[in-house]
Design a protein around this motif. Sequence first.
Motif, PDB file in Angstrom:
ATOM      1  N   HIS A   1      -5.776   2.469  -9.068  1.00 53.90           N
ATOM      2  CA  HIS A   1      -4.494   1.914  -9.080  1.00 53.90           C
ATOM      3  C   HIS A   1      -3.939   2.321  -7.529  1.00 53.90           C
ATOM      4  O   HIS A   1      -3.181   1.297  -7.136  1.00 53.90           O
ATOM      5  N   MET A   2      -4.341   3.493  -6.850  1.00 48.64           N
ATOM      6  CA  MET A   2      -3.833   3.376  -5.553  1.00 48.64           C
ATOM      7  C   MET A   2      -4.430   2.367  -4.674  1.00 48.64           C
ATOM      8  O   MET A   2      -3.525   1.828  -3.933  1.00 48.64           O
TER       9      MET A   2
ATOM     10  N   VAL B   1      -2.215  -0.335  -2.303  1.00 50.76           N
ATOM     11  CA  VAL B   1      -2.950  -0.417  -0.778  1.00 50.76           C
ATOM     12  C   VAL B   1      -3.149  -1.893  -0.552  1.00 50.76           C
ATOM     13  O   VAL B   1      -2.893  -2.409   0.608  1.00 50.76           O
ATOM     14  N   MET B   2      -3.967  -2.459  -1.576  1.00 52.91           N
ATOM     15  CA  MET B   2      -4.562  -3.999  -1.259  1.00 52.91           C
ATOM     16  C   MET B   2      -3.604  -4.967  -1.008  1.00 52.91           C
ATOM     17  O   MET B   2      -3.774  -6.094  -0.784  1.00 52.91           O
ATOM     18  N   GLY B   3      -2.352  -4.920  -1.470  1.00 64.07           N
ATOM     19  CA  GLY B   3      -1.302  -5.667  -1.569  1.00 64.07           C
ATOM     20  C   GLY B   3      -1.246  -6.300  -3.099  1.00 64.07           C
ATOM     21  O   GLY B   3      -0.741  -5.692  -4.005  1.00 64.07           O
ATOM     22  N   GLU B   4      -1.278  -7.740  -3.351  1.00 63.43           N
ATOM     23  CA  GLU B   4      -0.729  -8.250  -4.200  1.00 63.43           C
ATOM     24  C   GLU B   4      -1.812  -8.300  -5.519  1.00 63.43           C
ATOM     25  O   GLU B   4      -2.968  -8.382  -5.028  1.00 63.43           O
ATOM     26  N   ASN B   5      -1.414  -8.187  -6.329  1.00 65.30           N
ATOM     27  CA  ASN B   5      -2.166  -8.305  -7.766  1.00 65.30           C
ATOM     28  C   ASN B   5      -2.429  -9.601  -8.289  1.00 65.30           C
ATOM     29  O   ASN B   5      -1.392 -10.636  -7.900  1.00 65.30           O
ATOM     30  N   PRO B   6      -2.940  -9.815  -9.443  1.00 68.32           N
ATOM     31  CA  PRO B   6      -3.269 -11.438  -9.669  1.00 68.32           C
ATOM     32  C   PRO B   6      -2.047 -12.115 -10.067  1.00 68.32           C
ATOM     33  O   PRO B   6      -2.108 -13.361 -10.220  1.00 68.32           O
TER      34      PRO B   6
ATOM     35  N   GLY C   1       1.189  -1.952  -8.275  1.00 67.51           N
ATOM     36  CA  GLY C   1       1.070  -1.853  -9.716  1.00 67.51           C
ATOM     37  C   GLY C   1      -0.398  -2.245 -10.197  1.00 67.51           C
ATOM     38  O   GLY C   1      -0.958  -3.059  -9.408  1.00 67.51           O
ATOM     39  N   SER C   2      -0.540  -1.948 -11.424  1.00 68.19           N
ATOM     40  CA  SER C   2      -1.728  -2.703 -11.879  1.00 68.19           C
ATOM     41  C   SER C   2      -1.477  -4.107 -12.683  1.00 68.19           C
ATOM     42  O   SER C   2      -2.550  -4.745 -13.281  1.00 68.19           O
ATOM     43  N   GLY C   3      -0.143  -4.520 -12.944  1.00 60.75           N
ATOM     44  CA  GLY C   3      -0.111  -5.740 -13.669  1.00 60.75           C
ATOM     45  C   GLY C   3      -0.604  -5.964 -15.066  1.00 60.75           C
ATOM     46  O   GLY C   3      -1.038  -7.037 -15.197  1.00 60.75           O
TER      47      GLY C   3
END
Length: 173
Positions: free
Chosen positions: A113-114, A118-123, A129-131
């Motif tokens: 989750h962290m 940090v990595m930016g955009e989710n799908p 967030g985890s979306g």
Amino acid sequence: GINAEYGKQWYQRRVRETAVGVIGSAFLTNFLGILYPAWQSYKCEKERKPASQWLAYWIIYSLFFLVEISPSLVAKIPCYYTIKLGILLWCMYPGVGNGADLVYSNAIRPALHMLDGVMGENPKGKKGGSGGGMGDRKGSLNGDLSALGGAQPKMTKSSSKDSLSGKGKGPKL
């Protein structure tokens, strides 16, 4: 003299025994760590049961695999394969409180989750967030296809076919 030769032979014998022991331990641990969980994963898919424990298990197993990419790191950890086997057996435990759910929920999921933040955009294109990913409910894996980060598959007219074999029941993916 004799003492030096004896010491050299003793040392060479110990090195061979240790190498065979490590190779044997690695084989046994990986054999047991793959065979039963693979069978249980297959059974969950076949019987359409939630597979959250096994999804978590394979994530944990992959982390062990990443550690083993560095043989020098494995060599520095005393009893590595014994520890690995113990953890994997705990993760295979079929009851409540199995290691897969506990380790995933309390250590791996928060770290992922962290990392997701940090990595930016989710799908879905939102920041952080985890979306709707794995474990959004009560801190454990959902055991459904929302773990893939997308919506549930829609049922279609041809949904009476199994998604993998084309036979039986199940959603068409």
